[in-house]
Write a protein that holds these residues in place. Structure first.
Motif, PDB file in Angstrom:
ATOM      1  N   ARG A 261       3.290   2.198   2.578  1.00  0.00           N
ATOM      2  CA  ARG A 261       2.305   2.205   1.494  1.00  0.00           C
ATOM      3  C   ARG A 261       0.959   1.641   1.917  1.00  0.00           C
TER       4      ARG A 261
ATOM      5  N   ILE B 179      -2.025   6.504   1.756  1.00  0.00           N
ATOM      6  CA  ILE B 179      -1.782   5.160   2.286  1.00  0.00           C
ATOM      7  C   ILE B 179      -3.031   4.310   2.100  1.00  0.00           C
TER       8      ILE B 179
ATOM      9  N   HIS C 170      -2.234  -7.192  -0.502  1.00  0.00           N
ATOM     10  CA  HIS C 170      -1.187  -6.186  -0.334  1.00  0.00           C
ATOM     11  C   HIS C 170      -0.356  -6.097  -1.612  1.00  0.00           C
TER      12      HIS C 170
END
Length: 242
Positions: A101, A132, A240
């Motif tokens: 991802r 991504i 993230h």
């Protein structure tokens, strides 16, 4: 069981003893910030009172795919980074079946051309087109630098600058931008800042960073497993998805 290995594109891949090994130490440090997961009871109360030696990344349940590009001293070539980005877009699922991802690129280089004509920028955009998210450190040239490093200069990536708590826990409530953090310009500036000064993560014993920067050892850490570092690389780890 949370770490898998992609391709090793470094010249050290010619040595069977060095393939996939982090001989520099920077990658281990980054991985710890992102996804370290020491055994701990993850409740609000215990998170507020964890032993400092317990290491938890910002996304402790995340899985990691490691691609090695650099040699012991941390040097690599733009072509190797481009090849790695292309490899990920062609292999978007890890060996254990986990979709990739996010790409973390704690890397930057000077570029004299606009991002529209830059091959490294084209490679990160290609990853973006494949769904991504690419997170990139903004650079450590300070606020007077009139542009971000490449590929942070590309608007399709998430460019991250570093904040500074000024050596105080209270300082993180109202942090400043770190003096070393590149800001960019009005046309392309950082998308966000995240903690990037004096960050503690995992030490890589015997690595280049470990041997050349002994001042990074954490005072009072009897286990010797922790290390401290600063930079927009360290800041690029926190943004993230959990």
């Amino acid at each position: 069981n949370k770490l898998t290995y992609g391709t090793d594109l470094s010249i050290e891949s010619n040595d069977p003893d060095l393939v996939d090994h982090d001989t520099n130490g920077h990658g281990t440090f980054m991985a710890g910030i992102i996804a370290a997961q020491d055994p701990a009871d993850l409740t609000r109360q215990t998170l507020l009172n964890l032993n400092p030696s317990v290491q938890l990344g910002v996304a402790p349940d995340a899985e990691l795919e490691s691609l090695k590009l650099a040699t012991t001293d941390g040097s690599t070539d733009v072509s190797q980074v481009i090849a790695a980005l292309d490899w990920v877009t062609q292999h978007p699922v890890t060996a254990d079946g986990t979709p990739i991802r996010v790409i973390n690129l704690a890397y930057g280089t000077d570029s004299v051309q606009p991002y529209q004509a830059d091959p490294l920028a084209a490679a990160v955009e290609n990853a973006w087109h494949h769904g991504i998210v690419v997170v990139v450190s903004a650079g450590n040239e300070g606020p007077t630098a009139n542009r971000l490093t490449d590929p942070a200069m590309d608007p399709y990536v998430l460019a991250v600058g570093a904040s500074d708590g000024k050596d105080s826990l209270a300082g993180w409530a109202y942090p400043n931008v770190a003096a070393f953090s590149s800001s960019g310009d009005a046309a392309r500036h950082v998308d966000l800042v995240a903690p990037g000064r004096s960050i503690v993560s995992l030490r890589d014993p015997g690595s280049y960073v470990d041997r050349n920067f002994p001042q990074g050892m954490v005072s009072g850490d009897a286990s010797g497993r922790l290390f401290r570092g600063s930079g927009t690389s360290q800041a690029a780890a926190p943004p993230h998805p959990r």
